[in-house]
Enzyme design. Structure first.
Site, PDB file in Angstrom:
ATOM      1  N   CYS A  25       0.809  -1.221   0.000  1.00  0.00           N
ATOM      2  CA  CYS A  25       0.000   0.000   0.000  1.00  0.00           C
ATOM      3  C   CYS A  25       0.841   1.269   0.000  1.00  0.00           C
ATOM      4  CB  CYS A  25      -0.945   0.009   1.202  1.00  0.00           C
ATOM      5  SG  CYS A  25      -2.173  -1.302   1.117  1.00  0.00           S
ATOM      6  N   HIS A  69     -11.654   8.780 -10.838  1.00  0.00           N
ATOM      7  CA  HIS A  69     -10.467   8.779 -11.692  1.00  0.00           C
ATOM      8  C   HIS A  69      -9.512   9.921 -11.342  1.00  0.00           C
ATOM      9  CE1 HIS A  69     -12.825   5.853 -13.894  1.00  0.00           C
ATOM     10  NE2 HIS A  69     -11.673   5.443 -14.403  1.00  0.00           N
ATOM     11  N   GLU A 108     -12.613  -1.064  -0.488  1.00  0.00           N
ATOM     12  CA  GLU A 108     -11.563  -0.973  -1.501  1.00  0.00           C
ATOM     13  C   GLU A 108     -11.469  -2.256  -2.314  1.00  0.00           C
ATOM     14  OE1 GLU A 108      -8.341   1.992   0.604  1.00  0.00           O
ATOM     15  OE2 GLU A 108      -8.108  -0.162   0.903  1.00  0.00           O
TER      16      GLU A 108
END
Length: 118
Positions: A25, A69, A108
């Site tokens: 991550c 995005h 997620e």
């Protein structure tokens, strides 16, 4: 207590700075996020709703125009854009507009969820 919820989707990148370099991550990566906003009320309005789902279109616009995005670290100005922080962000954003908001959840991945509920 009556409870309703609505789900929203967006894709974005982030990076969790401060983690060890070998942590997955810590690298720039992205997710297909799922956000669920929960609203509750002890009584229904004159139309029989906790709140009309159409009112939540403002959240869809916010997500589409601000987060979808995008690189979330840049948008939110934070190096710790975790699912937990996003859940709190969405809760605060929605609570400022709709008093019935009781929780926000963020996913997620298909198997992980973070929730903020005061």
């Amino acid at each position: 207590m009556y409870r309703i919820s609505k789900e929203f989707h967006f894709s974005a990148s982030h990076q969790l700075k401060g983690l060890p370099e070998d942590h997955q991550c810590a690298r720039l990566h992205g997710h297909n996020y799922v956000v669920v906003i929960e609203l509750q009320s002890e009584a229904l309005n004159a139309n029989g709703f906790v709140r009309d789902y159409l009112d939540l279109a403002a959240l869809k616009r916010y997500i589409d125009e601000t987060l979808d995005h995008r690189h979330l670290n840049d948008v939110l100005g934070d190096d710790r854009v975790t699912a937990e922080h996003l859940a709190r962000h969405f809760y605060d954003w929605c609570k400022a507009r709709w008093s019935e908001v009781s929780a926000a959840k963020v996913s997620e991945t298909p198997k992980t969820w973070a929730e903020y509920r005061p």
